[in-house]
Scaffold this active site. Structure first.
Site, PDB file in Angstrom:
ATOM      1  N   ASP A 435      29.837 -12.173   8.816  1.00 31.86           N
ATOM      2  CA  ASP A 435      29.795 -12.475   7.388  1.00 31.86           C
ATOM      3  C   ASP A 435      29.497 -13.954   7.135  1.00 31.86           C
ATOM      4  O   ASP A 435      29.612 -14.790   8.039  1.00 31.86           O
ATOM      5  CB  ASP A 435      31.127 -12.091   6.743  1.00 31.86           C
ATOM      6  CG  ASP A 435      30.938 -11.490   5.353  1.00 31.86           C
ATOM      7  OD1 ASP A 435      29.914 -11.786   4.712  1.00 31.86           O
ATOM      8  OD2 ASP A 435      31.823 -10.735   4.910  1.00 31.86           O
ATOM      9  N   ASP A 492      27.435  -5.866  -1.433  1.00 31.17           N
ATOM     10  CA  ASP A 492      28.865  -5.568  -1.455  1.00 31.17           C
ATOM     11  C   ASP A 492      29.191  -4.479  -2.464  1.00 31.17           C
ATOM     12  O   ASP A 492      30.344  -4.029  -2.531  1.00 31.17           O
ATOM     13  CB  ASP A 492      29.672  -6.826  -1.798  1.00 31.17           C
ATOM     14  CG  ASP A 492      29.898  -7.723  -0.585  1.00 31.17           C
ATOM     15  OD1 ASP A 492      29.654  -7.269   0.549  1.00 31.17           O
ATOM     16  OD2 ASP A 492      30.318  -8.883  -0.777  1.00 31.17           O
TER      17      ASP A 492
END
Length: 688
Positions: A435, A492
């Site tokens: 990430d 997301d």
């Protein structure tokens, strides 16, 4: 006195680039659809000559691969550099070429400029390198500059945001500069390095389209400029002013595609480029596994008993990989601490991760782990021990309670490599979700070079570990990062309605095999919307499928839907992972549809999602594309069981399969049964 013109041609499937030079930097004489092999390039040059009458310009020199300000160029030069505080105005001369690599030199300034062209799949890769005998400060270096299409009417590029990636933007060609510049240190939600340049009348399936992708994960700049003379140029390069003083500077590769079959021709060229030439697959013989990710089930609240039950339920749904997300390290109970402390949290995991890994493997799944190595919290042992490793000023504005480690420093990369290597050596981990949750405090190309170096070291040491590029979803998606990773987390947002649109537009670059898509919770955590499990399942099945919810929330009926769709996905992944994603032109603006066509053209699947209520009562036909007009195809509704009782017509598709010619499917199209919004029809087709 000008030297005699020289010509070179570079041919890729579907496109030709012709370069010419009279002794200076070569210029693009022609970039467009493939030319006949016997085209007379001298005659082509003569046909392309331009006349200037009146005004302030007596002569238009050729638009070179790096326009030089020293030639009274009226637009943005391709090189802006300084030495000892003074601007440089080079005049390069072509010294040597083999028809693919062109080296030009300014001996007075001690500068060399090299252009390299390579055919990669159906694209042409174009790259520039600047070398200096003495140190210079580089502000801007363009990858090889190409002419914008004179028949083009639009510049189609992309904006975006968190949970709203790949938003298509359209701007007209007009006098002056259309500029996009990403200065966040990532390729970016806001300005993905991708643009299309369609000619008038082009659609997804027809017309002439030009496209470019700049394969760089840091900040970039694109300039599409219509000069006062009417000529057009397109430049790509690193974000201006983001490089240090040096003697050598490289651009990223600029990938070029041309299509005479609409946007889809360029899109499939980019899809194949990434899938077949850029990505290195750790286990190419192993099918892409169905994922389970625990983030939206437990967040930071890790408990072995809870996660063990979740793993059992995920495996029963069809998951083949279990990913433990954020919260396993340091004292990570929320997002305010512990980034940088890559040690297992013994409060949560007293026996380490081994018991969970063993349990996951007994269920027939492999194990993956979330990491965010480029970041650090101030509340961490690493930040307290090495405050000098943090990029940017001490009083910077934070993002997501965190800061960025300076990966231009070898000692920082060495530290991270040791920490990650220990995790991978001590645990059976076959997948890292990598990430990147905040923007850089300053735009710095060295940071991107640093992450490339770190990922390269890890890939060489652990070649069987797959890595996903996640950056708050789709904030870092490009050929540069995909040369070192194998999957991207596109957004997301697990909202299936939003994903329908995001995935559709991202297909202008991304193939199915690298694009993660998960079935989210019943109530979406980013939109608050409640969407039926059938649509959530089929939208995830459009790409690399996974689950990301607490499976304990599922009813028996919902679990059966997920099992059935996951089973269908597995039964078809062997051909779909190599399929082209073709965006369909829908006459009904409420329908977003695509056709995934097998490499051999013998089978396909269509996903037709209804995003909202239609303006008309009757469903409009949906035309397919890319089929053999003379062939017969057996077509069938995969999810016929989802017919609504209010769909009362007698369309043939409701009763069973149909056999129709490719010509009918592409000209007349399919009339699909009526359905409410937030649903999707799935149609399989096979050549007879």
């Amino acid at each position: 006195m000008s030297e005699a013109l020289q010509f070179w041609r570079i041919d890729a499937p579907g496109q030709t680039l012709v370069l010419s030079s009279d002794g200076g930097i070569p210029g693009a004489l022609y970039w467009g659809p493939a030319l006949h092999p016997q085209t007379d390039l001298a005659a082509l040059s003569h046909a392309c000559e331009q006349e200037v009458t009146g005004g302030m310009i007596d002569r238009l020199p050729p638009l070179s691969l790096c326009p030089e300000a020293s030639w009274s160029f009226e637009g943005q030069p391709g090189l802006v550099a300084y030495r000892d505080g003074k601007p440089l105005y080079p005049r390069f001369r072509l010294e040597v070429t083999d028809g693919e690599e062109f080296t030009c030199r300014d001996n007075d300034l001690g500068l060399s400029l090299t252009f390299l062209f390579e055919v990669v799949g159906q694209t042409i890769s174009a790259k520039a390198t600047l070398e200096s005998d003495a140190e210079i400060t580089l502000h801007h270096l363009a990858a090889p500059v190409l002419p914008g299409p004179q028949m083009g009417q639009e510049i189609v590029d992309f904006s975006g945001r968190w949970i709203g990636e790949f938003q298509v933007e359209r701007a007209p060609w007009r006098a002056g500069i259309h500029k996009r510049e990403a200065r966040t240190g990532r390729s970016g939600h806001e300005h993905p390095p991708l643009a299309y340049f369609p000619e008038a009348g082009a659609s997804n399936t027809q017309g002439t389209v030009f496209a470019m992708h700049y394969g760089w994960s840091g900040g970039h700049v694109m300039l599409a400029e219509e000069l006062p003379s009417g000529r057009r140029q397109i430049q790509w390069g690193h974000a201006c002013g983001t490089r240090t003083v040096g003697t050598r500077f490289d651009t990223a590769p600029l990938y070029l595609a041309v299509s005479q079959s609409g946007f889809n021709g360029c899109a499939t060229a980019f899809q194949r480029l990434l899938r077949d030439h850029v990505v290195t697959w750790p286990k190419p013989e192993t099918p892409r596994p169905v994922h389970y990710n625990c983030w939206e089930a437990v967040y930071f609240d890790h408990d072995m008993a809870v996660l063990s039950e979740i793993a059992e339920r995920a495996a029963a749904l069809g998951a083949e990989r279990f990913v433990l997300d954020d919260g396993w390290f340091g004292r990570r109970d929320d997002d305010t601490s512990s980034l940088g402390d890559w040690e297992i949290d013994r409060r949560k995991w007293p026996d380490g991760l081994t018991p969970l890994i063993n349990h996951v493997e007994r269920l027939g799944m492999t194990f993956g782990l979330w990491v965010e190595p480029e970041m650090v919290n101030l509340d961490s042992d690493l930040a307290r021990a090495h405050p000098d490793w943090i990029l940017g000023p001490q009083d910077q504005i934070e993002g997501r309670q965190q800061r960025v480690l300076d990966l231009s420093r070898p000692e920082v990369r060495d530290h991270l490599f040791r920490k990650l290597s220990a995790l991978l050596q001590e645990n059976r981990i076959d997948y890292l979700k990598w990430d990147h949750n905040r923007l850089l405090p300053i735009a710095d190309a060295a940071q991107t070079e640093g992450i490339y170096a770190l990922l390269g070291d890890l890939r060489r040491t652990f070649p069987n570990v797959e890595i996903e590029s996640c950056a708050s979803g789709g904030g870092r998606i490009d050929a540069g990062i995909l040369s070192l990773t194998q999957r991207v987390w596109l957004s997301d947002s697990n909202d299936a309605l939003e994903r329908l649109r995001i995935q559709h537009d991202a297909a202008l670059l991304l193939p199915m095999s690298v694009t993660g898509s998960h079935v989210g919770p019943r109530v979406c955590h980013t939109s608050g919307r409640t969407i039926d499990v059938r649509m959530r399942a089929w939208i995830a099945a459009q790409r690399h499928m996974g689950f990301e919810m607490d499976p304990c929330e599922l009813t028996d009926e919902e679990a059966e839907v997920l099992k059935r769709v996951a089973s269908w996905w597995k039964d078809n992944r062997h051909w779909r992972m190599q399929a082209d994603i073709l965006r369909l032109d829908s006459a009904d603006a409420s329908v977003i549809a695509e056709q995934q066509l097998a490499m051999d053209g013998n089978r396909f699947v269509v996903f037709a999602g209804k995003a909202r209520s239609a303006h008309q009562i009757m469903p409009r036909p949906l035309r397919l594309t890319g089929l053999d007009p003379q062939a017969l195809y057996r077509i069938d509704l995969v999810n016929r069981d989802e017919l609504h009782h209010l769909s009362r017509g007698n369309t043939a598709f409701k009763d069973g399969p149909l056999v129709l010619s490719g010509q009918i499917l592409m000209q007349q199209g399919l009339i699909l049964p009526w359905q409410f919004p937030e649903t999707v029809w799935v149609i399989e087709g096979e050549r007879q």
